[in-house]
Motif scaffolding. Structure first.
Motif, PDB file in Angstrom:
ATOM      1  N   LEU A   1       0.890  -1.218   0.135  1.00 57.34           N
ATOM      2  CA  LEU A   1      -0.198   0.088   0.037  1.00 57.34           C
ATOM      3  C   LEU A   1       0.898   1.272   0.010  1.00 57.34           C
ATOM      4  O   LEU A   1       0.649   2.225  -0.687  1.00 57.34           O
ATOM      5  CB  LEU A   1      -0.977   0.101   0.999  1.00 57.34           C
ATOM      6  N   VAL A   2       2.145   1.030   0.611  1.00 56.78           N
ATOM      7  CA  VAL A   2       2.790   2.426   0.828  1.00 56.78           C
ATOM      8  C   VAL A   2       3.481   2.437  -0.513  1.00 56.78           C
ATOM      9  O   VAL A   2       3.549   3.845  -1.146  1.00 56.78           O
ATOM     10  CB  VAL A   2       4.150   2.183   1.787  1.00 56.78           C
ATOM     11  N   ALA A   3       3.885   1.541  -1.257  1.00 60.24           N
ATOM     12  CA  ALA A   3       4.537   1.590  -2.596  1.00 60.24           C
ATOM     13  C   ALA A   3       3.411   2.065  -3.742  1.00 60.24           C
ATOM     14  O   ALA A   3       3.719   3.184  -4.348  1.00 60.24           O
ATOM     15  CB  ALA A   3       4.890   0.425  -2.888  1.00 60.24           C
ATOM     16  N   LEU A   4       2.248   1.586  -3.558  1.00 58.74           N
ATOM     17  CA  LEU A   4       1.269   2.299  -4.483  1.00 58.74           C
ATOM     18  C   LEU A   4       0.907   3.653  -4.081  1.00 58.74           C
ATOM     19  O   LEU A   4       0.663   4.605  -4.849  1.00 58.74           O
ATOM     20  CB  LEU A   4      -0.183   1.453  -4.151  1.00 58.74           C
ATOM     21  N   LEU A   5       0.757   4.261  -2.533  1.00 54.62           N
ATOM     22  CA  LEU A   5       0.547   5.461  -2.254  1.00 54.62           C
ATOM     23  C   LEU A   5       1.830   6.540  -2.861  1.00 54.62           C
ATOM     24  O   LEU A   5       1.477   7.593  -3.579  1.00 54.62           O
ATOM     25  CB  LEU A   5       0.464   5.395  -0.828  1.00 54.62           C
ATOM     26  N   PHE A   6       3.096   5.915  -2.924  1.00 57.48           N
ATOM     27  CA  PHE A   6       4.088   6.856  -3.183  1.00 57.48           C
ATOM     28  C   PHE A   6       4.162   6.727  -4.788  1.00 57.48           C
ATOM     29  O   PHE A   6       4.173   7.963  -5.273  1.00 57.48           O
ATOM     30  CB  PHE A   6       5.460   5.887  -3.007  1.00 57.48           C
ATOM     31  N   VAL A   7       3.855   6.046  -5.566  1.00 57.59           N
ATOM     32  CA  VAL A   7       3.857   6.154  -6.998  1.00 57.59           C
ATOM     33  C   VAL A   7       2.534   6.642  -7.280  1.00 57.59           C
ATOM     34  O   VAL A   7       2.731   7.696  -8.285  1.00 57.59           O
ATOM     35  CB  VAL A   7       3.891   4.481  -7.535  1.00 57.59           C
ATOM     36  N   SER A   8       1.649   6.641  -6.853  1.00 60.52           N
ATOM     37  CA  SER A   8       0.332   7.509  -7.487  1.00 60.52           C
ATOM     38  C   SER A   8       0.321   8.727  -6.746  1.00 60.52           C
ATOM     39  O   SER A   8      -0.246   9.665  -7.572  1.00 60.52           O
ATOM     40  CB  SER A   8      -0.972   6.643  -6.764  1.00 60.52           C
ATOM     41  N   GLY A   9       1.171   9.018  -5.935  1.00 60.84           N
ATOM     42  CA  GLY A   9       1.275  10.386  -5.315  1.00 60.84           C
ATOM     43  C   GLY A   9       2.256  11.296  -6.193  1.00 60.84           C
ATOM     44  O   GLY A   9       2.168  12.412  -6.647  1.00 60.84           O
ATOM     45  N   ILE A  10       3.132  10.697  -6.720  1.00 59.21           N
ATOM     46  CA  ILE A  10       4.111  11.387  -7.796  1.00 59.21           C
ATOM     47  C   ILE A  10       3.239  11.302  -9.079  1.00 59.21           C
ATOM     48  O   ILE A  10       3.429  12.613  -9.668  1.00 59.21           O
ATOM     49  CB  ILE A  10       5.449  10.339  -8.065  1.00 59.21           C
TER      50      ILE A  10
END
Length: 276
Positions: A253-262
């Motif tokens: 979820l953190v990886a998804l949050l980071f990539v989608s945030g960028i």
């Protein structure tokens, strides 16, 4: 900020093609913004950076009394203040970075509206300021370990990995909120609520093992659950266990949050100068 001998060519589509190279070219601006924010953060305060120690320390004392002394929740074999502070460190880092990131574009509106540079530098520098607070607060943990004569195991060597995950969670959520805050100023009021609410639903004052087994995966939808569990696993050692399925779920979820945030930040970035 950029070397005077370097020639900057402005041409159609250049920003998109060389965006990530520009991040490196403007690294001195990144250093300047981070250093400026560190200085401003404690300007005209009487006790200066001691505020970075007082707030988490007092929160730790309250949580220890409420959850450790009154509720008598399990401490995973470690002194309860250490159990709490091992979670307080990543939570304060996340909460401070989230708040600073979400407001960073608004507070630098004059800079953003006048000159070109990769806007991603602004929220990234805000995370660095919170990391400084994190390092200062770490002294309390070292003091608690000395007070209770508590020695960490080899697992403490893995702590940098969990710090990176915490930074990614803060950066990912912060990028979403920073971009949204430019267009919808309501988010300046929503962020403090998210931080306050998140403190109570995250396993800061108690161990996540008190959550019933059947709810653990659902509980891991909060990305800070995996981060905090990882910190405790690394710092406390001993009886502390890490549930790898739930932890992997949180990290995903953190990886998804980071990539989608960028992705969302980059998508909205071209409108910042006009809207802000």
């Amino acid at each position: 900020m950029v070397n005077s001998s370097t020639e900057l060519v402005i041409e159609a589509g250049r920003t998109e093609r060389q965006y990530w190279q520009d991040l490196w070219r403007y690294r001195e601006l990144f250093y300047f913004l981070a250093w400026r924010d560190i200085l401003v953060r404690y300007k005209q305060t009487i006790i200066g950076m001691a505020w970075a120690l007082i707030r988490p320390f007092l929160t730790m004392v309250v949580f220890t009394i409420v959850f450790g002394k009154l509720a008598k929740l399990p401490s995973e074999g470690a002194p309860y203040p250490i159990l709490v502070f091992a979670a307080m460190l990543p939570w304060q880092f996340f909460a401070n970075a989230l708040s600073e990131c979400s407001n960073s574009l608004i507070t630098n509106a004059n800079l953003i509206s006048k000159v070109y540079f990769p806007r991603l530098i602004v929220p990234a520098s805000a995370v660095v300021v919170s990391f400084v607070d994190f390092m200062i607060s770490g002294m309390i943990l070292l003091g608690l370990m000395a007070w209770y004569d508590f020695l960490p195991s080899w697992r403490v060597l893995t702590l940098p990995l969990f710090i990176i995950i915490a930074a990614a969670a803060a950066m990912g959520a912060g990028l979403w909120l920073a971009a949204l805050n430019v267009k919808y100023r309501d988010f300046r009021y929503i962020v403090p609520f998210i931080v306050q609410f998140g403190l109570y639903i995250s396993p800061v004052g108690f161990s996540s093992t008190v959550v019933p087994e059947r709810w653990r995966l659902l509980y891991s939808l909060n990305p800070m659950v995996g981060v905090i569990d990882g910190f405790r696993w690394a710092i406390l050692g001993g009886e502390t266990k890490l549930s790898w399925p739930e932890f992997s779920f949180s990290v995903g979820l953190v990886a998804l949050l980071f990539v989608s945030g960028i992705w969302y930040f980059r998508k909205m970035e071209r409108t910042f100068a006009d809207v802000i």
